[in-house]
Scaffold this motif. Structure first.
Motif, PDB file in Angstrom:
ATOM      1  N   PRO A 118       0.819  -1.228   0.000  1.00 15.41           N
ATOM      2  CA  PRO A 118       0.000   0.000   0.000  1.00 15.41           C
ATOM      3  C   PRO A 118       0.849   1.273   0.000  1.00 15.41           C
ATOM      4  O   PRO A 118       0.557   2.225  -0.735  1.00 15.41           O
ATOM      5  CB  PRO A 118      -0.819  -0.122   1.291  1.00 15.41           C
ATOM      6  CG  PRO A 118      -0.871  -1.583   1.573  1.00 15.41           C
ATOM      7  CD  PRO A 118       0.457  -2.105   1.136  1.00 15.41           C
ATOM      8  N   ILE A 119       1.900   1.297   0.824  1.00 15.68           N
ATOM      9  CA  ILE A 119       2.768   2.476   0.879  1.00 15.68           C
ATOM     10  C   ILE A 119       3.577   2.597  -0.410  1.00 15.68           C
ATOM     11  O   ILE A 119       3.747   3.696  -0.964  1.00 15.68           O
ATOM     12  CB  ILE A 119       3.699   2.399   2.101  1.00 15.68           C
ATOM     13  CG1 ILE A 119       2.870   2.494   3.389  1.00 15.68           C
ATOM     14  CG2 ILE A 119       4.739   3.512   2.066  1.00 15.68           C
ATOM     15  CD1 ILE A 119       3.687   2.418   4.655  1.00 15.68           C
ATOM     16  N   ASP A 120       4.059   1.478  -0.892  1.00 14.88           N
ATOM     17  CA  ASP A 120       4.827   1.484  -2.139  1.00 14.88           C
ATOM     18  C   ASP A 120       3.971   2.005  -3.291  1.00 14.88           C
ATOM     19  O   ASP A 120       4.458   2.736  -4.158  1.00 14.88           O
ATOM     20  CB  ASP A 120       5.315   0.062  -2.425  1.00 14.88           C
ATOM     21  CG  ASP A 120       6.335   0.025  -3.545  1.00 14.88           C
ATOM     22  OD1 ASP A 120       7.347   0.734  -3.445  1.00 14.88           O
ATOM     23  OD2 ASP A 120       6.108  -0.711  -4.532  1.00 14.88           O
ATOM     24  N   HIS A 121       2.683   1.659  -3.277  1.00 11.96           N
ATOM     25  CA  HIS A 121       1.771   2.115  -4.330  1.00 11.96           C
ATOM     26  C   HIS A 121       1.585   3.633  -4.274  1.00 11.96           C
ATOM     27  O   HIS A 121       1.582   4.308  -5.319  1.00 11.96           O
ATOM     28  CB  HIS A 121       0.423   1.411  -4.167  1.00 11.96           C
ATOM     29  CG  HIS A 121      -0.616   1.865  -5.147  1.00 11.96           C
ATOM     30  ND1 HIS A 121      -0.550   1.597  -6.495  1.00 11.96           N
ATOM     31  CD2 HIS A 121      -1.756   2.599  -4.962  1.00 11.96           C
ATOM     32  CE1 HIS A 121      -1.592   2.126  -7.107  1.00 11.96           C
ATOM     33  NE2 HIS A 121      -2.341   2.736  -6.204  1.00 11.96           N
ATOM     34  N   ILE A 122       1.451   4.167  -3.054  1.00 11.46           N
ATOM     35  CA  ILE A 122       1.273   5.620  -2.903  1.00 11.46           C
ATOM     36  C   ILE A 122       2.480   6.375  -3.451  1.00 11.46           C
ATOM     37  O   ILE A 122       2.341   7.327  -4.233  1.00 11.46           O
ATOM     38  CB  ILE A 122       1.036   5.976  -1.421  1.00 11.46           C
ATOM     39  CG1 ILE A 122      -0.350   5.504  -0.983  1.00 11.46           C
ATOM     40  CG2 ILE A 122       1.171   7.487  -1.196  1.00 11.46           C
ATOM     41  CD1 ILE A 122      -0.627   5.690   0.495  1.00 11.46           C
TER      42      ILE A 122
ATOM     43  N   TYR B 295      -1.827  13.570  -2.361  1.00  9.09           N
ATOM     44  CA  TYR B 295      -1.307  12.964  -1.137  1.00  9.09           C
ATOM     45  C   TYR B 295      -0.496  13.940  -0.285  1.00  9.09           C
ATOM     46  O   TYR B 295      -0.534  13.874   0.946  1.00  9.09           O
ATOM     47  CB  TYR B 295      -0.433  11.750  -1.475  1.00  9.09           C
ATOM     48  CG  TYR B 295      -1.213  10.569  -1.989  1.00  9.09           C
ATOM     49  CD1 TYR B 295      -2.065   9.860  -1.153  1.00  9.09           C
ATOM     50  CD2 TYR B 295      -1.093  10.149  -3.314  1.00  9.09           C
ATOM     51  CE1 TYR B 295      -2.784   8.770  -1.624  1.00  9.09           C
ATOM     52  CE2 TYR B 295      -1.802   9.066  -3.793  1.00  9.09           C
ATOM     53  CZ  TYR B 295      -2.653   8.376  -2.943  1.00  9.09           C
ATOM     54  OH  TYR B 295      -3.366   7.305  -3.406  1.00  9.09           O
ATOM     55  N   MET B 296       0.248  14.828  -0.926  1.00  4.68           N
ATOM     56  CA  MET B 296       1.184  15.674  -0.189  1.00  4.68           C
ATOM     57  C   MET B 296       0.754  17.138  -0.102  1.00  4.68           C
ATOM     58  O   MET B 296       1.386  17.923   0.598  1.00  4.68           O
ATOM     59  CB  MET B 296       2.566  15.607  -0.855  1.00  4.68           C
ATOM     60  CG  MET B 296       3.133  14.206  -0.930  1.00  4.68           C
ATOM     61  SD  MET B 296       4.752  14.171  -1.764  1.00  4.68           S
ATOM     62  CE  MET B 296       5.119  12.420  -1.713  1.00  4.68           C
TER      63      MET B 296
ATOM     64  N   ALA C 144       0.470  11.116   6.189  1.00  2.00           N
ATOM     65  CA  ALA C 144       0.547   9.998   7.139  1.00  2.00           C
ATOM     66  C   ALA C 144      -0.807   9.307   7.252  1.00  2.00           C
ATOM     67  O   ALA C 144      -0.890   8.072   7.306  1.00  2.00           O
ATOM     68  CB  ALA C 144       1.005  10.504   8.503  1.00  2.00           C
ATOM     69  N   TYR C 145      -1.877  10.115   7.283  1.00  2.00           N
ATOM     70  CA  TYR C 145      -3.225   9.535   7.347  1.00  2.00           C
ATOM     71  C   TYR C 145      -3.500   8.646   6.133  1.00  2.00           C
ATOM     72  O   TYR C 145      -4.015   7.534   6.273  1.00  2.00           O
ATOM     73  CB  TYR C 145      -4.274  10.642   7.432  1.00  2.00           C
ATOM     74  CG  TYR C 145      -5.621  10.208   6.919  1.00  2.00           C
ATOM     75  CD1 TYR C 145      -6.433   9.352   7.665  1.00  2.00           C
ATOM     76  CD2 TYR C 145      -6.075  10.618   5.657  1.00  2.00           C
ATOM     77  CE1 TYR C 145      -7.659   8.923   7.174  1.00  2.00           C
ATOM     78  CE2 TYR C 145      -7.292  10.196   5.166  1.00  2.00           C
ATOM     79  CZ  TYR C 145      -8.083   9.346   5.924  1.00  2.00           C
ATOM     80  OH  TYR C 145      -9.285   8.909   5.434  1.00  2.00           O
TER      81      TYR C 145
END
Length: 226
Positions: A18-22, A36-37, A45-46
């Protein structure tokens, strides 16, 4: 995870899809970087935590499918396979619960606004994660109760099979006991035993043993011991 004013640092031993996808999406397009940023590090972070939590639901679904499979195998009397899968599923559920339970109070506090600046204008978002975590915790508890019930049923089945084996062996030993006694007596070199000199003694003793065995089996059957 470390969250600062303008940074988010994650530490993990393996790649988390999931984090790698973001981050993969953020590297590809400006739109995703802004999505996202664009609202600060806390929002990023959320989004990362939300993605990780949402990724738990397919894992729980797999656990439920495994439990249903174990239940079917129990009906098919595949005891050895059931024992192995019950053990693995129990371990997975406990491992999952040890990850979820400690963080529930934290997100309840974030939802209530107890941790500034993490909670500033983020109550709704943390509430969303908190609700998901509670659903996961409830489903894990339900899964644990199901696997415990299956385990108890399996143990009862094993105990029943063991009792059946012991019952058969006990009946066999009981039937053999008087026959063994007769054979032992006539195996002694003692003068004067009945029928010892009769040429039909072997057949008579064999018939006597068979009659004794048959009578004992009838008694056991009448008492519904088998």
């Amino acid at each position: 995870m470390f969250v600062g004013k303008d940074y988010v640092v994650t530490l993990h031993e393996e790649v988390l899809p999931p984090i790698d996808h973001i981050f993969s999406q953020c590297q590809k397009t400006l739109h995703h970087r802004e999505l996202y940023m664009g609202q600060g590090s806390v929002f990023l972070a959320y989004k990362m935590i939300d993605a990780l939590v949402d990724n738990c639901f397919p894992v729980i679904n797999e656990l439920i499918i495994t439990i249903e499979k174990v239940d079917r195998e129990l009906e098919d009397k595949n005891t050895q396979t059931v024992l192995e899968e019950i053990s693995i599923t129990r371990r997975n559920i406990v491992f999952f619960q040890t990850m979820i339970k400690p963080i529930l109070p934290l997100f309840e506090e974030l939802e209530e606004g107890q941790h500034e600046p993490l909670s500033k204008n983020m109550g709704f978002y943390w509430s969303n994660i908190n609700d998901h975590l509670k659903k996961i915790a409830h489903r894990l508890e339900d899964s644990r109760e199901l696997i415990e019930g299956i385990s108890e049923s399996n143990e009862s089945h094993i105990a029943s099979k063991t009792n059946e084996v012991i019952k058969v062996l006990t009946i066999f030993s009981t039937v053999i006991l008087p026959l063994n006694l007769v054979a032992s007596i006539y195996g002694m070199n003692i003068v004067g035993l009945p029928l010892a000199q009769d040429k039909f003694s072997f057949l008579i003793l064999l018939l006597t043993m068979l009659v004794i065995s048959f009578i004992m089996l009838l008694i056991f059957k009448a008492r519904q011991w088998f």
